[in-house]
Enzyme design. Structure first.
Site, PDB file in Angstrom:
ATOM      1  N   CYS A 236       7.708  -5.484  15.042  1.00  0.00           N
ATOM      2  CA  CYS A 236       7.411  -4.581  16.159  1.00  0.00           C
ATOM      3  C   CYS A 236       6.024  -4.936  16.699  1.00  0.00           C
ATOM      4  CB  CYS A 236       7.493  -3.133  15.703  1.00  0.00           C
ATOM      5  SG  CYS A 236       9.145  -2.723  15.086  1.00  0.00           S
TER       6      CYS A 236
ATOM      7  N   CYS B 121      -1.068   5.214  10.120  1.00  0.00           N
ATOM      8  CA  CYS B 121       0.182   4.521  10.446  1.00  0.00           C
ATOM      9  C   CYS B 121      -0.113   3.180  11.086  1.00  0.00           C
ATOM     10  CB  CYS B 121       0.987   5.297  11.471  1.00  0.00           C
ATOM     11  SG  CYS B 121       1.468   6.899  10.962  1.00  0.00           S
TER      12      CYS B 121
ATOM     13  N   CYS C  49       3.408   8.469   1.303  1.00  0.00           N
ATOM     14  CA  CYS C  49       4.015   7.466   2.180  1.00  0.00           C
ATOM     15  C   CYS C  49       4.096   6.155   1.393  1.00  0.00           C
ATOM     16  CB  CYS C  49       3.134   7.316   3.422  1.00  0.00           C
ATOM     17  SG  CYS C  49       3.701   6.047   4.551  1.00  0.00           S
TER      18      CYS C  49
ATOM     19  N   GLU D 222       0.818  -1.203   0.000  1.00  0.00           N
ATOM     20  CA  GLU D 222       0.000   0.000   0.000  1.00  0.00           C
ATOM     21  C   GLU D 222       0.857   1.261   0.000  1.00  0.00           C
ATOM     22  OE1 GLU D 222      -3.791  -2.029   2.232  1.00  0.00           O
ATOM     23  OE2 GLU D 222      -2.741  -0.450   3.288  1.00  0.00           O
TER      24      GLU D 222
ATOM     25  N   CYS E 208       6.954  -7.117   6.476  1.00  0.00           N
ATOM     26  CA  CYS E 208       8.134  -6.480   7.079  1.00  0.00           C
ATOM     27  C   CYS E 208       9.019  -7.551   7.674  1.00  0.00           C
ATOM     28  CB  CYS E 208       7.707  -5.491   8.163  1.00  0.00           C
ATOM     29  SG  CYS E 208       9.089  -4.487   8.781  1.00  0.00           S
TER      30      CYS E 208
ATOM     31  N   CYS F  43       2.678  -3.000  15.477  1.00  0.00           N
ATOM     32  CA  CYS F  43       2.520  -2.645  14.064  1.00  0.00           C
ATOM     33  C   CYS F  43       1.822  -3.779  13.302  1.00  0.00           C
ATOM     34  CB  CYS F  43       3.879  -2.365  13.442  1.00  0.00           C
ATOM     35  SG  CYS F  43       3.773  -1.971  11.684  1.00  0.00           S
TER      36      CYS F  43
HETATM   37  N1  SAH Z   1      10.166   0.149   9.463  1.00  0.00           N
HETATM   38  C1  SAH Z   1      10.273   1.580   9.396  1.00  0.00           C
HETATM   39  C2  SAH Z   1       9.261   2.163   8.476  1.00  0.00           C
HETATM   40  C3  SAH Z   1       7.828   2.019   8.956  1.00  0.00           C
HETATM   41  S1  SAH Z   1       7.361   3.588   9.445  1.00  0.00           S
HETATM   42  C4  SAH Z   1      10.233   2.157  10.784  1.00  0.00           C
HETATM   43  O1  SAH Z   1      10.036   1.401  11.722  1.00  0.00           O
HETATM   44  O2  SAH Z   1      10.471   3.333  10.952  1.00  0.00           O
HETATM   45  C5  SAH Z   1       5.831   3.412  10.151  1.00  0.00           C
HETATM   46  C6  SAH Z   1       5.723   4.249  11.416  1.00  0.00           C
HETATM   47  O3  SAH Z   1       4.437   4.032  11.996  1.00  0.00           O
HETATM   48  C7  SAH Z   1       6.732   3.816  12.427  1.00  0.00           C
HETATM   49  O4  SAH Z   1       7.184   4.831  13.229  1.00  0.00           O
HETATM   50  C8  SAH Z   1       5.922   2.816  13.187  1.00  0.00           C
HETATM   51  O5  SAH Z   1       6.494   2.520  14.391  1.00  0.00           O
HETATM   52  C9  SAH Z   1       4.589   3.515  13.282  1.00  0.00           C
HETATM   53  N2  SAH Z   1       3.497   2.576  13.587  1.00  0.00           N
HETATM   54  C10 SAH Z   1       3.440   1.282  13.312  1.00  0.00           C
HETATM   55  N3  SAH Z   1       2.305   0.726  13.766  1.00  0.00           N
HETATM   56  C11 SAH Z   1       1.611   1.701  14.345  1.00  0.00           C
HETATM   57  C12 SAH Z   1       0.328   1.767  14.973  1.00  0.00           C
HETATM   58  N4  SAH Z   1      -0.440   0.676  15.112  1.00  0.00           N
HETATM   59  N5  SAH Z   1      -0.078   2.948  15.425  1.00  0.00           N
HETATM   60  C13 SAH Z   1       0.685   4.039  15.288  1.00  0.00           C
HETATM   61  N6  SAH Z   1       1.889   4.049  14.703  1.00  0.00           N
HETATM   62  C14 SAH Z   1       2.354   2.893  14.230  1.00  0.00           C
END
Ligand code: SAH
Length: 383
Positions: free
Chosen positions: A126, A351, A115, A102, A122, A129
Site C-alpha cells: 500500500c 499506525c 496491536c 513490532e 508485508c 504504509c
Molecule cells: N494489512 C492489514 C493490517 C495492517 S492494519 C490491513 O491493511 O488492514 C494497519 C492499518 O494502518 C491499516 O488500516 C493501514 O492502512 C493503516 N496505515 C498504514 N500506514 C499508515 C500511515 N502511514 N498512516 C496512517 N495509517 C496507516
C-alpha cells in the site's frame, strides 16, 4: 547488542506455543495420551505463562519427561521494550532468521488494546504504509503471533489468570496482511478466544485486512472474529493507487464479501472501516460524500486515521480542520465515526510506523539500540 547474538536458539523440538486447542489435542493423542491432558497443558502455557514442563505440577513426572523430550514451549525473544510517556508499550520482537517485528499495547479508558503483527514486512504494498516499504520476508508462525500476546502480558510481571486483564483487546493491525498468513493467524486467533487459553471474546479480537476477498469467505468458515477493512478510498480509481490489491478485488467485491461475513455471524456486530486520511488525496468533502454512499451498503462504523508520516513519503497529514470537516460529513449522514488519535508518538508506535526489522535492512536496528525507555533509562529486555 548485535541482532545475531540475541537470536533464540532453534531446536528440532516441536514448539507447542502456537498449537491451537484442537492441534494440541491431536498432538497428545498422537503420543498416546488422553485428550484432557492437552487442556491442562494449554492452561499452563497460556494462562500461567509456563515456559517449561517442570512447572506443570498436576502432570505426572513421567509425562513431563516425555513431553520435554519431543517438544518445547518457545517464545520469541524481546529485543527491545519501549514504554511511551502516555503508557503505550512497544516491543521489537526477535524472530528466527534475524528479522524482527513490532507489537504495540495501547491503554485507553480501562481497556488495553494490543496491536500485533502477522508477517515480517508485508506481502502487499500500500502506497502510504511504511511496513510495505520494508518489503516482505516471511509469514510469522502461529507461535510467533501468539507469542506477542504472551510478551505483552508478561511485561506486567508474572501471569495471574485471576488478576486484572493486562490485555483486554487484540487487533491484528500491526505489520503484515493477516489473511495472507491464513492458517497461522487462525490458529493464534483460536488461542486468543479459547476459554482455556486467553479467553478473549470475539468482540475483542479484530482482524484487519486490506481486502483479500476469497480469504474473507474462508475466514467465516473457521471463526467469528471481528473484522476491520482498510478501505482508504471511495472509488476504485483511487483505491487502485493506494491499495494495489484493489485491482484484483475491487470495492464492490469487497463490500459483498464483508456482507457475507456479517450474515454468517450469530450476533449483531458491525465492520470497522479504516480510512487513512491523506491531504489532497482522499480527504476532500466530496470524497466524504462518496464514502457516505458507499458505506450505506455495509453495516459498519468508520475509523478515520490521520496519515502518519514516515521518511521518504510524499504524503501529508491533513490539517485538523480538514479532518473535522471530513468527519462532520460522515456524522451528519449518520455514520458512526471516530478519529484515531496517535499514541506512542515518542516510540514510533503509530499506525503505519511499525517497521520492525525486515532482513537485509539492518540499518533500521540502529534506531532502537541502545535499549531505552521514554525517560532515557537504559533497560534490559524483560524475561
Ligand atoms: N494489512 C492489514 C493490517 C495492517 S492494519 C490491513 O491493511 O488492514 C494497519 C492499518 O494502518 C491499516 O488500516 C493501514 O492502512 C493503516 N496505515 C498504514 N500506514 C499508515 C500511515 N502511514 N498512516 C496512517 N495509517 C496507516
Amino acid at each position: 547488542m548485535k541482532v545475531e547474538t540475541a537470536m533464540t536458539e532453534s531446536t528440532q523440538k516441536i514448539n507447542l506455543l502456537g498449537f491451537s486447542p484442537k492441534k494440541l489435542e491431536e498432538f497428545f493423542v498422537s503420543i498416546g495420551e488422553k485428550p484432557f491432558r492437552s487442556t491442562q497443558v494449554l492452561k499452563w502455557i497460556h494462562q500461567f505463562g509456563a515456559s517449561s514442563f517442570d512447572e506443570m505440577t498436576n502432570i505426572s513426572k513421567a509425562l513431563r519427561q516425555k513431553l520435554s523430550e519431543v517438544s518445547e514451549i518457545r517464545e520469541p525473544e524481546v529485543l527491545v521494550q519501549n514504554i511511551s510517556k502516555d503508557g503505550t508499550r512497544k516491543w521489537v520482537i526477535q524472530l528466527d532468521g534475524g528479522s524482527a517485528v513490532e507489537a504495540v499495547l495501547i491503554p485507553e479508558n480501562g481497556r488495553a488494546t494490543l496491536c500485533i503483527s502477522s508477517q515480517i514486512g508485508c506481502s502487499l504494498d500500500c502506497s502510504f504504509c511504511s511496513t510495505g516499504k520494508q518489503g516482505f520476508n516471511r509469514n510469522l508462525s502461529a507461535a510467533e503471533v501468539i507469542g506477542q500476546v504472551r510478551v505483552a502480558i508478561r511485561s506486567f510481571g508474572p501471569f495471574d489468570p485471576n488478576g486484572d486483564r493486562r490485555v483486554t483487546n487484540v487487533v491484528l493491525m500491526g505489520m503484515g496482511e493477516p489473511l495472507m498468513n491464513f492458517d497461522n493467524v487462525v490458529d493464534a486467533i483460536h488461542l486468543m478466544m479459547d476459554d482455556n487459553a486467553y479467553g478473549l471474546s470475539k468482540r475483542r479480537v479484530t482482524l484487519s485486512t486490506a481486502g483479500v476477498v476469497p480469504q474473507i469467505d474462508k475466514l467465516s468458515q473457521v471463526t467469528d472474529v471481528s473484522l476491520a477493512i482498510s478501505l482508504h478510498a471511495p472509488t476504485d480509481e483511487l483505491r487502485d493507487q493506494l491499495v494495489p490489491i484493489n485491482k484484483r478485488y475491487p470495492i464492490a467485491e469487497l463490500v459483498d464479501a464483508c456482507n457475507r461475513y456479517m450474515a454468517n455471524l450469530k450476533d449483531k456486530r458491525v465492520i470497522t472501516v479504516e480510512y487513512t486520511l491523506i491531504a489532497g488525496v482522499n480527504d476532500h468533502p466530496s470524497q466524504a460524500k462518496q464514502l457516505v454512499k458507499l458505506l450505506k451498503r455495509l453495516p459498519c462504523k468508520l475509523n478515520l486515521i490521520p496519515f502518519n508520516p514516515f521518511p521518504n513519503s510524499d504524503y501529508r497529514r491533513p490539517s485538523e480542520d480538514a479532518i473535522q470537516a471530513f468527519k462532520m460529513v460522515m456524522v451528519k449522514a449518520g455514520v458512526i465515526t471516530t478519529v484515531r488519535r496517535t499514541r506512542g508518538d515518542d516510540v514510533d508506535a503509530a499506525c503505519g510506523q511499525l517497521v520492525g526489522q525486515v532482513m537485509d535492512r539492518t540499518r533500521r536496528s540502529e534506531k532502537y539500540i541502545p535499549l531505552k525507555d521514554a525517560s532515557g533509562v537504559q533497560q534490559e529486555p524483560p524475561r
